[in-house]
Design an enzyme around this catalytic site. Sequence first.
Site, PDB file in Angstrom:
ATOM      1  N   HIS A 175      26.302   7.170   5.413  1.00  0.00           N
ATOM      2  CA  HIS A 175      25.615   8.415   5.782  1.00  0.00           C
ATOM      3  C   HIS A 175      26.273   8.967   7.048  1.00  0.00           C
ATOM      4  CE1 HIS A 175      21.789   8.228   3.360  1.00  0.00           C
ATOM      5  NE2 HIS A 175      22.254   7.012   3.149  1.00  0.00           N
ATOM      6  N   GLU A 190      25.761   5.005   9.625  1.00  0.00           N
ATOM      7  CA  GLU A 190      25.704   6.425   9.985  1.00  0.00           C
ATOM      8  C   GLU A 190      26.982   6.715  10.761  1.00  0.00           C
ATOM      9  OE1 GLU A 190      23.413   8.744   9.322  1.00  0.00           O
ATOM     10  OE2 GLU A 190      21.570   7.669   8.788  1.00  0.00           O
TER      11      GLU A 190
HETATM   12 ZN   LIG Z   1      22.050  10.666   5.144  1.00  0.00          ZN
END
Ligand SMILES: [Zn+2]
Length: 440
Positions: A317, A393
Amino acid sequence: MNRLVFFFFILISTVIYSKANRLHVHDKLVRLEPSTDEHIRYLQNLEQYTSLDFWTEIIGPNKPIDVHIKANEYDQYVSQFQEYSLPFSVLVDDLQKIIDDEQQQLAADYLIRQTKSLLLGQTKVDIVGTYASYDDIVTFIQDKAKADPTHINVINIGNSHEGRPINILSIQFNPSSTRNIWIDCGIHAREWITPATCVWMVDKLIQDYNNNEPAVVDLLNYWTVYIAPVLNPDGYQFTRTNDRLWRKNRRNNNYLGCYGVDLNRNYPIKWMTGGASNFACSETYGGSSAQSEIETQNVVNFLNAKKGTWDMYMSFHSYGQLWLLPYGYGNSFPPNYQKQVAAAQKGTDAIKVVNASRTYTIGTIANVLYIASGSTVDWAYDGLDIPYSATIELPPTQSGSSNGFILPPEQAPGVCHEAYVGMIAFLAEVKNEVSRTLNG
Ligand SMILES: [Zn+2]
């Protein structure tokens, strides 16, 4: 190539793009600085019951949050913030400008790549390290399979809501390997750096194996690797043609004209028990039931069919520079938490070696961020018993000034490379641990 032609091309690309994707003129990216529990409750209500677009998570008092506010709603929100004495500052005054800049840079980058391929006599433009279309990504993995059909395969795990085949790639250099790992990207449509990262991984894993790079040979002789470069192809294409900032899939919710389910709140594990919204217009709408979405069902079915063979599940992500572990649904820690942290640490240490300024924070979703139920990470760990389950992330960080999801294209190759190096180091540690456990 003639300079004039070059600039003409960019101009044309920009004009074509501009007409299709200009929904964010004078939209703002605003940083909020909540300091009280009342601020937090107010923001949680906004996230649950409005369509306000949160770019970073609500963590708690004194943790800043970035929100995207539409131009026509800006005044109304500003008066609410003032009413609540909630301090805020404007990070980006016109998001459309940032989006337009990105398009110009991509058009220029494409032209350079096109020129390179012409000079090298190649029939296709190289997409490694850039933000490519879904079709080009699928062609890329199909070409990898064509080049080495014995070891590399494209698998359609089912179609998306709008009927796009969700194609993933398997890499199996050792035919007697019985253990598997999974890497996915692009579950959230606007996180463009993530499909680019999966494409990079596919390219470098194959290249490094064929070049006898010892660390990669060791990993790929042990595992079959499944890589899903775009888990939400409808949403991803929509970000390229209509709305750069779209997050969810493209289901019509038949409610107030609101589209889309947050696929990373739709997985069948403690579904809708916190940090997900049942309001169809919310950016974190978890769907009408657990795995209501075809995109979720395809992944669940594919991984379930091989349950017991998976050693690692990774979902990419952006953004935040975080290495997130189970659980998201509650504050408890998984039984092997320390081992997962140790492996993640190997990954983040390796990233530091490549880029000393790149600091990643490691921890559980609930403890580093906030409660988020129905995510892939929890489902992979609890539902599939995969001992190593994580979400990375990618950059930028949540603090400092940045364009958030719109990571400048020239930074993409560096970020992809760091992520790849981090994954190799992480996987080496995971392999040590799981092979030790298997061998008793
Ligand atoms: Zn995401």
